[in-house]
Design a protein around this motif. Structure first.
Motif, mmCIF file in Angstrom:
data_model
loop_
_atom_site.group_PDB
_atom_site.id
_atom_site.type_symbol
_atom_site.label_atom_id
_atom_site.label_comp_id
_atom_site.label_asym_id
_atom_site.label_seq_id
_atom_site.Cartn_x
_atom_site.Cartn_y
_atom_site.Cartn_z
ATOM 1 N N VAL A 6 32.737 4.165 69.348
ATOM 2 C CA VAL A 6 32.246 6.340 69.434
ATOM 3 C C VAL A 6 32.000 6.337 67.876
ATOM 4 O O VAL A 6 32.538 6.794 67.188
ATOM 5 N N GLU A 7 31.300 6.970 67.705
ATOM 6 C CA GLU A 7 30.564 7.309 66.225
ATOM 7 C C GLU A 7 30.804 8.549 65.859
ATOM 8 O O GLU A 7 30.945 9.359 66.932
ATOM 9 N N ASN A 8 31.482 8.779 64.581
ATOM 10 C CA ASN A 8 31.926 10.275 64.507
ATOM 11 C C ASN A 8 32.703 11.178 65.638
ATOM 12 O O ASN A 8 32.420 12.498 66.466
ATOM 13 N N MET A 9 33.458 10.657 66.654
ATOM 14 C CA MET A 9 34.764 11.076 67.322
ATOM 15 C C MET A 9 35.161 12.414 66.710
ATOM 16 O O MET A 9 35.745 12.672 66.068
ATOM 17 N N ALA A 10 34.537 13.319 68.121
ATOM 18 C CA ALA A 10 35.286 14.280 67.936
ATOM 19 C C ALA A 10 34.438 15.030 65.691
ATOM 20 O O ALA A 10 35.271 15.822 65.873
ATOM 21 N N GLY A 11 33.847 14.776 65.747
ATOM 22 C CA GLY A 11 32.962 15.284 64.341
ATOM 23 C C GLY A 11 34.137 14.922 63.172
ATOM 24 O O GLY A 11 33.828 14.806 61.770
ATOM 25 N N GLY A 12 34.799 13.459 63.476
ATOM 26 C CA GLY A 12 35.384 12.474 62.596
ATOM 27 C C GLY A 12 34.226 11.224 61.776
ATOM 28 O O GLY A 12 33.328 11.934 62.096
ATOM 29 N N GLU A 13 34.811 10.890 61.136
ATOM 30 C CA GLU A 13 34.218 9.716 59.909
ATOM 31 C C GLU A 13 33.781 8.402 60.518
ATOM 32 O O GLU A 13 35.616 8.356 61.235
#
Length: 108
Positions: A6-13
């Protein structure tokens, strides 16, 4: 065992690699997720809030920076975190090796 990235999960890097231990049909009505999660160096799971559920992490390997309702602390293998409903958390890999943890989400 399903593996998803999952890319950028919950706005993560970066990305998060999730290995579901049990499929949704085997989790029952009180459990939403039981999985091994990997954050590669430089990746993070963005800060997010839980509503109607509680999430716990058990750190298996690596070093991370855990955000618990806005407060940051270091976590490492053997540490356990708990985020009850109405609270927020996030996790970032700040080390040079993979950060692996078990994630369990139980419904209220």
């Amino acid at each position: 065992m399903q593996v998803r990235r999952v890319e950028n999960m919950a706005g993560g890097e970066g990305h998060v690699i999730i290995r579901d231990i049990l499929s949704q049909d085997r989790l029952g009505e009180k459990c939403r997720m039981y999985a091994e999660v990997t954050l590669e160096p430089g990746c993070s799971l963005g800060v997010h809030e839980h509503r109607g559920e509680c999430e716990s992490y058990y750190i298996l390997q690596g070093v991370g920076e855990y955000t618990d309702d806005g407060e940051k602390r270091r976590v490492q293998a053997g540490d356990v975190t708990v985020t009850p409903s109405g609270h927020s958390h996030g996790l970032a890999n700040r080390g040079d090796t993979d950060l692996k943890f078990m994630a369990l989400i139980l419904l209220d």
